[in-house]
Design an enzyme around this catalytic site. Structure first.
Site, PDB file in Angstrom:
ATOM      1  N   HIS A   1     -26.945   8.223  14.040  1.00  0.00           N
ATOM      2  CA  HIS A   1     -27.998   8.061  13.027  1.00  0.00           C
ATOM      3  C   HIS A   1     -28.291   6.583  12.810  1.00  0.00           C
ATOM      4  O   HIS A   1     -27.377   5.746  12.819  1.00  0.00           O
ATOM      5  CB  HIS A   1     -27.571   8.720  11.711  1.00  0.00           C
ATOM      6  CG  HIS A   1     -28.703   8.827  10.735  1.00  0.00           C
ATOM      7  ND1 HIS A   1     -29.097   7.775   9.954  1.00  0.00           N
ATOM      8  CD2 HIS A   1     -29.539   9.851  10.451  1.00  0.00           C
ATOM      9  CE1 HIS A   1     -30.134   8.158   9.212  1.00  0.00           C
ATOM     10  NE2 HIS A   1     -30.422   9.412   9.493  1.00  0.00           N
TER      11      HIS A   1
ATOM     12  N   GLU B   1     -35.854   9.647  15.814  1.00  0.00           N
ATOM     13  CA  GLU B   1     -36.090   9.179  14.453  1.00  0.00           C
ATOM     14  C   GLU B   1     -36.416   7.687  14.480  1.00  0.00           C
ATOM     15  O   GLU B   1     -35.490   6.850  14.511  1.00  0.00           O
ATOM     16  CB  GLU B   1     -34.837   9.378  13.605  1.00  0.00           C
ATOM     17  CG  GLU B   1     -34.382  10.810  13.496  1.00  0.00           C
ATOM     18  CD  GLU B   1     -33.569  11.014  12.225  1.00  0.00           C
ATOM     19  OE1 GLU B   1     -34.039  11.753  11.357  1.00  0.00           O
ATOM     20  OE2 GLU B   1     -32.515  10.392  12.088  1.00  0.00           O
TER      21      GLU B   1
END
Ligand code: PEP
Length: 234
Positions: free
Chosen positions: A88, A157
């Site tokens: 992430h 992302e």
């Protein structure tokens, strides 16, 4: 479709219980067949898996041992956790995880049969350099990652879209996702400022197999609305 809710460092154990009750009952009442994964904070883990999967936002790639402040496999096994988020952008850019550390984590949890949601994405300065540079940057984030791993989910992302309210254009999402599709058969999620207003449009794009949602997933009702949108698309 695959819909993931990433709580980050939000919600208490109590909040998470109340949230899961809403989402669980929505999923079962509506016979939802999509894969729903919630990533709560460690303190809210429960050994109570039903039709919503619970994953962890991070873990240390060892069975157990002298790693102060970390949570390892032994603690996850106690809760039956078999799903993890790796790579992430907040871990890469705020915590400072290197690609080497990320790769070690990926290998360890793949060896232990975890479903891995593996995140990639470029900072704004990289995007501004154009698509070739952007894809080369993402390519580096795949270094050491087995893109044929059977329980892999890839989440694209863009760093500049996370928590900012900004999203790439639909065609930009499709462009990156089609490049990713040529690299892997894994399901491809888009993440970065997905909310009730744009989730359906994004999930309908080519090569988008689901969404990874941060801020907007904190409302159980909003997350359920996105699940309903996914069902309508099928
Ligand atoms: C995320 O945390 O992965 C994310 C996409 O956050 P947000 O939806 O808040 O942009």
């Amino acid at each position: 479709m695959i819909l993931c809710a990433n709580f980050k460092a939000n919600k208490t154990r109590q909040d998470t219980r109340a949230y899961m009750a809403v989402v669980e009952s929505f999923v079962s009442a509506n016979g939802i067949g999509d894969t729903i994964i919630v990533f709560p904070p460690f303190t809210a883990l429960e050994h109570d898996p039903r039709n919503v999967l619970i994953g962890v936002q991070n873990a240390y790639p060892v069975q157990n041992g002298a790693y102060t402040g970390e949570i390892a496999l032994e603690q996850l096994e106690e809760f039956g956790i078999k799903t993890i988020l790796i790579g992430h952008s907040e871990r890469r850019h705020i915590i400072g995880e290197t690609q080497e550390q990320i790769t070690a984590k990926f290998r360890f949890f793949a060896e232990h049969g975890f479903a891995i949601v593996y995140c990639v994405g470029e900072p704004l300065a990289v995007r501004e350099e154009g698509n070739d540079i952007l894809m080369a940057y993402i390519e580096q984030q795949f270094e050491g990652i087995d893109l044929t791993y059977s329980d892999l989910i890839v989440a694209y992302e863009p760093v500049w879209a996370i928590g900012t309210g900004l999203t790439p254009s639909n065609s930009d999402i499709e462009l990156v996702h089609s490049a990713l599709r040529s690299k892997t058969d894994a399901p491809l999620l888009y993440g970065g400022s997905v909310k009730v207003d744009n989730a359906s449009t994004i999930m309908a794009l080519d090569n988008v197999d689901g969404i990874l949602v941060g801020s907007a997933s904190l409302s159980a009702n909003d997350f359920c609305e996105m699940i309903a949108q996914a069902t309508e698309l099928q």
